[in-house]
Structure formats: structure tokens, C-alpha cells
Design a protein around this motif. Structure first.
Motif, PDB file in Angstrom:
ATOM      1  N   LYS A 279      15.124 -41.286  29.517  1.00  0.00           N
ATOM      2  CA  LYS A 279      15.325 -42.140  30.810  1.00  0.00           C
ATOM      3  C   LYS A 279      16.690 -42.448  31.144  1.00  0.00           C
ATOM      4  O   LYS A 279      17.206 -42.065  32.463  1.00  0.00           O
ATOM      5  N   PRO A 280      17.678 -42.788  30.222  1.00  0.00           N
ATOM      6  CA  PRO A 280      19.067 -42.897  30.802  1.00  0.00           C
ATOM      7  C   PRO A 280      19.792 -41.699  31.015  1.00  0.00           C
ATOM      8  O   PRO A 280      20.766 -41.886  32.087  1.00  0.00           O
ATOM      9  N   ASN A 282      18.336 -39.267  32.747  1.00  0.00           N
ATOM     10  CA  ASN A 282      17.749 -38.803  33.953  1.00  0.00           C
ATOM     11  C   ASN A 282      18.378 -39.795  35.035  1.00  0.00           C
ATOM     12  O   ASN A 282      18.344 -39.661  36.272  1.00  0.00           O
ATOM     13  N   LYS A 283      18.366 -41.245  34.696  1.00  0.00           N
ATOM     14  CA  LYS A 283      19.095 -42.203  35.617  1.00  0.00           C
ATOM     15  C   LYS A 283      20.397 -41.615  35.881  1.00  0.00           C
ATOM     16  O   LYS A 283      20.772 -41.709  37.115  1.00  0.00           O
ATOM     17  N   LEU A 284      21.071 -41.232  34.877  1.00  0.00           N
ATOM     18  CA  LEU A 284      22.787 -40.525  35.281  1.00  0.00           C
ATOM     19  C   LEU A 284      22.646 -39.566  36.048  1.00  0.00           C
ATOM     20  O   LEU A 284      23.419 -39.148  36.790  1.00  0.00           O
ATOM     21  N   LYS A 287      22.251 -40.696  39.593  1.00  0.00           N
ATOM     22  CA  LYS A 287      23.446 -41.082  39.989  1.00  0.00           C
ATOM     23  C   LYS A 287      24.461 -40.002  40.475  1.00  0.00           C
ATOM     24  O   LYS A 287      25.286 -40.277  41.454  1.00  0.00           O
ATOM     25  N   TYR A 323      21.721 -35.702  22.946  1.00  0.00           N
ATOM     26  CA  TYR A 323      20.256 -36.489  22.586  1.00  0.00           C
ATOM     27  C   TYR A 323      19.756 -36.082  21.322  1.00  0.00           C
ATOM     28  O   TYR A 323      19.500 -36.996  20.290  1.00  0.00           O
ATOM     29  N   THR A 329      18.421 -40.524  20.311  1.00  0.00           N
ATOM     30  CA  THR A 329      19.169 -41.921  21.015  1.00  0.00           C
ATOM     31  C   THR A 329      20.094 -41.566  21.526  1.00  0.00           C
ATOM     32  O   THR A 329      20.920 -40.499  21.895  1.00  0.00           O
ATOM     33  N   TRP A 330      20.426 -42.582  22.689  1.00  0.00           N
ATOM     34  CA  TRP A 330      21.220 -42.518  23.742  1.00  0.00           C
ATOM     35  C   TRP A 330      22.417 -43.633  23.850  1.00  0.00           C
ATOM     36  O   TRP A 330      22.282 -44.607  23.562  1.00  0.00           O
ATOM     37  N   THR A 331      23.653 -43.191  24.251  1.00  0.00           N
ATOM     38  CA  THR A 331      24.856 -44.170  24.094  1.00  0.00           C
ATOM     39  C   THR A 331      25.644 -44.101  25.742  1.00  0.00           C
ATOM     40  O   THR A 331      25.381 -42.956  26.706  1.00  0.00           O
ATOM     41  N   LYS A 332      26.199 -45.173  26.014  1.00  0.00           N
ATOM     42  CA  LYS A 332      27.134 -44.985  27.256  1.00  0.00           C
ATOM     43  C   LYS A 332      28.289 -44.084  26.969  1.00  0.00           C
ATOM     44  O   LYS A 332      28.263 -43.356  28.020  1.00  0.00           O
ATOM     45  N   SER A 335      26.804 -40.916  28.113  1.00  0.00           N
ATOM     46  CA  SER A 335      26.552 -40.607  29.829  1.00  0.00           C
ATOM     47  C   SER A 335      28.122 -40.508  30.158  1.00  0.00           C
ATOM     48  O   SER A 335      28.197 -39.730  31.255  1.00  0.00           O
TER      49      SER A 335
END
Length: 435
Positions: A279-280, A282-284, A287, A323, A329-332, A335
Motif C-alpha cells: 500500500k505505501p 502504491n500510494k507513492l 503521488k 520490499y 516491510t516498507w520504510t520512508k 519511498s
């Protein structure tokens, strides 16, 4: 928008924070001056270790992490050769696999030759090469794709030190575009092929590829494919000429400690199976799409907008690899790195092909002066409609588009309008871009 790709200076790679331990490990073996240029190319070989895995893109389609094609473009003796050592380390297991497969073929050929003309010949063994030679012929390329499809749908990986090698692999220069399209879209090869055994096939092309070339070679090779989607399907990484500092760049030693740590990450790629929605990530991607639409409006450039769509997909796929490498897991920091990869790709294309995308054909220096241009940079802080109209005319853009561009800029909040003075003024939002 985070980076200004209209400038001649390359977007600076962000700090490699949490979740980017493997990129940091790989870059430790590359000279400092080449780390940014090689960063986009580490994923093609890494992703070839992934099979039986799909990720959902924001458009709700499932994508395998194959079809990655990345080209590093630098002048002769510019450091492109460092990629070869890195690739060989990442693909050590594939090399060992291919050596065993080749030995099977050698033994089969010996047996065939030992049989008399009237003796029954042994059946050719089923072999698949995961890291084929760069000078592969088109027939061998298709045959190996068939074998890899039967071998757990494994992805072939190619490292082409010369871009012209793509002609041989694809069966001629006219077929390069179609092959790249099929590889990127994970389509079938496009034609039935017959092997020496009379077997025909039209395999799905699961291929990842790195290409190395000089700016001149890139411009000459792709000059007929600027507007048919080929450039968008290939991620480019451009390394500008460095300073004459008189220092020999230092590379890593590729010692056992490095290789052992690298292998632990390779195992993660090989073990990952199933379907995932990140999800993060895909959100990126959403954006980045919004930012690219804003940049296309800022530059009034439809070509940039078209190329950005696949640049986002390319960067997103590399995010999927990260990933897996980071234990799902995902991190800032991840991104930030994926976003930089997308901008670096578009900046590189602008540096290499900018003038050609405007129907020019001059040298690489001229290319760097052309391509997408932030028109606000050439206007004063406060300006009127006539000034923008005059600027558009100097850039060969129709003056009839002036009012529409002003409306878009107002909607994007790049500018504000004062009815009292009749002037448009740049806003702080426009200044939120870093180099």
C-alpha cells in the motif's frame, strides 16, 4: 515535485536510510563517482532471482517483476565497466547453474558425435540458461526463453556491454522495438520458431536486461524510436563527464564477507512467492503520477507526460524488489529512493535525447539545453499574459495556448493573479523543488 529534471545537474541521490541496506552494500564496491549512475541498474539482475511472485499496481493489475530494461549511458572510459563486476557478484549462482546446463549439452553433443549415421541419436536434454552470453543469437534467445518458461517460468538476465548487441539478439534492428515491447509487457515472442529438433514455440518473454553505451551510440541507436514507446520502456541512467581531478577511482574488493552478506539477500528474493499489495508503494506511485502531471503542465510538454507513465512503473517495480529485500516491510527511506529513481530516469532521457524529442539532431551538449523546460524560470517573479505569450513563441509553442497555460498554472497554484495590477506572481509552491 521534489527534483527539477529540467536542470543540467543530476538529481542528487537521497541518503540511504533504513530499508536500503543492500543498495548500501552494493554501492560499497563501486567508486563514489559512479554510485548514482549505477544505482538504477542493480535491480535488473536482482529481480531475475524472483519467480512465482506478483504485485498489484495501483491500476489493479497484477505484475511480475520482470521486463526491467535499464541503460547506463556514459562517455568512453566513463566507468560503465564497474557494472560488470557488480553483476557477476549478483549472478554468481546463475553462473554456476548455467555451467552445469552447458556441461549437459557438451556431454550430449559428444554422445551424438560418437553414434554412427544409422544409430539412434539421444534426445537433446532440456536446458535453460539464466544468465546467457551477451552475444546470443535470436534463435538461441527464443529457444532459451522456451526452456526458461518450462523451468519454473524463470527470468533470463542479459548484460549487454554494447547496445548494438540488441540487434543480434532481436534478429535485426527493425525487430528491436517489438522485442523490447514484448519483454516490457511480458508478452509472447511474437512468432513461432523451429529448433533443430523440429519443435516450435512462442514463449512468454520473461527477461531483464542491462545495456551499456555512450551518448552518441544511444542517440544513433534509438533515433528512430523516440515516439513509439521504446524510450519509455527503458529506464536510462546518464553519467555526465567528471572533472579532471587526476585521481583513479577506487572500487571494492568483493571479498568473502561481502559475497556472504549478498547471498543472504539473494535467498530472500528466491524464496519470495505469492501475491502482494504494498500500500505505501502504491500510494507513492499515485503521488508520482500527480507530480508528473503538474510538471507536464509547468513545462507544457506532452512527451514528458507520456514517458513519465512508464518511468513510474519502472521505479515501482524496483520498489517491489526493495520490499522483498527488506523482509517484506516498507520504510520512508525506500519511498525517497524509489521516487529519486523515477526522476533520475526522466532527467537522464532529457540529457541524452532532449533536443531529438523536439525533432532536432545535434550533439549531446545541445541535448542538455533542450527537452522539457520550466517556463516560469524564464519569467520575472511578476509577469503579464503578453510576456508568457512572447516566451511561448520563442520556444516554438503556439501563442493560442497561453490562456490555457495560465489557467492550469493558477489551478496548480504555481502562480496567483491580481485583478488590480493585471499581473501574475509566482508562488512558494513552485519553489519547493530541490536539485
Amino acid at each position: 515535485m521534489i527534483y527539477d529534471i529540467t536542470k543540467p545537474t543530476a538529481p542528487a541521490m537521497p541518503n540511504l536510510g533504513k530499508g536500503l541496506e543492500l543498495p548500501k552494500l552494493l554501492f560499497s564496491q563501486v567508486s563514489k563517482d559512479m554510485q548514482e549512475a549505477i544505482a538504477p541498474l542493480i535491480f535488473d539482475s536482482l529481480a531475475s532471482h524472483i519467480s512465482g511472485t506478483e504485485f498489484m499496481y495501483p491500476d489493479l493489475t497484477w505484475k511480475e517483476i520482470c521486463g526491467l530494461i535499464t541503460a547506463i549511458v556514459a562517455r568512453s572510459a566513463g566507468g560503465k565497466g564497474q557494472l560488470q563486476r557488480l553483476v557477476e557478484a549478483i549472478m554468481r549462482g546463475a553462473r554456476q547453474h548455467d555451467e552445469l546446463q552447458l556441461q549437459k549439452l557438451v556431454e550430449w553433443q559428444k554422445t551424438v558425435k560418437s553414434k554412427g549415421a544409422n544409430k539412434e541419436k539421444p534426445v537433446r536434454p532440456e536446458v535453460s540458461f539464466w544468465f546467457p552470453p551477451s552475444d546470443v543469437t535470436n534463435a538461441a534467445f527464443i529457444q532459451n526463453a522456451m526452456a526458461c518458461e518450462q523451468d519454473s517460468e524463470h527470468t533470463q538476465y542479459y548484460n549487454l556491454p554494447e547496445v548494438e548487441m540488441a540487434d543480434r539478439m532481436c534478429g535485426g534492428h527493425k525487430q528491436v522495438t517489438q522485442t523490447i515491447r514484448n519483454v516490457y509487457d511480458k508478452q509472447k515472442a511474437g512468432a513461432l520458431r523451429a529448433t533443430a529438433d523440429g519443435i516450435t514455440g512462442n514463449p512468454v518473454l520473461r527477461v531483464n536486461m542491462n545495456i551499456s553505451c555512450t551518448p552518441g551510440e544511444a542517440r544513433n541507436f534509438f533515433k528512430r524510436d523516440l515516439f513509439n514507446g521504446t524510450l519509455g520502456r527503458i529506464a536510462f541512467s546518464y553519467k555526465a563527464r567528471g572533472n579532471r581531478d587526476g585521481k583513479i577511482p577506487r572500487q571494492g574488493k568483493y571479498d568473502e564477507a561481502f559475497l556472504d552478506t549478498l547471498d543472504q539477500y539473494i535467498v530472500r528474493l528466491q524464496a519470495c512467492k505469492g501475491r502482494f499489495i504494498v500500500k505505501p508503494l502504491n500510494k507513492l506511485a499515485d503521488k508520482m503520477a500527480a507530480d508528473m502531471a503538474a510538471l507536464a503542465d509547468l513545462t507544457d510538454d506532452d512527451t514528458l507526460w507520456d514517458m513519465s507513465k512508464r518511468a513510474i512503473v519502472n521505479a515501482w517495480k524496483k520498489g517491489c524488489v526493495l520490499y522483498i529485500l527488506n523482509g517484506q516491510t516498507w520504510t520512508k527511506a525506500m519511498s525517497e529512493f524509489v521516487e529519486w529513481l523515477m526522476y533520475y530516469d526522466l532527467w537522464s532521457k532529457n540529457q541524452i535525447f532532449g533536443d531529438m524529442l523536439k525533432d532536432g539532431d545535434t550533439g549531446i551538449t545541445e541535448a542538455q539545453k533542450s527537452g522539457p523546460k520550466n517556463m516560469l524560470d524564464d519569467l520575472p517573479d511578476s509577469f503579464n499574459e503578453a510576456q508568457l505569450e512572447a516566451l511561448r513563441i520563442t520556444m516554438d509553442k503556439p501563442k493560442e495556448g497561453t490562456k490555457r497555460q495560465l489557467r492550469v498554472w493558477l489551478f496548480r497554484r504555481f502562480i496567483t493573479y491580481s485583478a488590480q495590477t493585471g499581473l501574475y506572481t509566482k508562488t512558494k509552491e513552485k519553489l519547493g523543488i530541490r536539485s
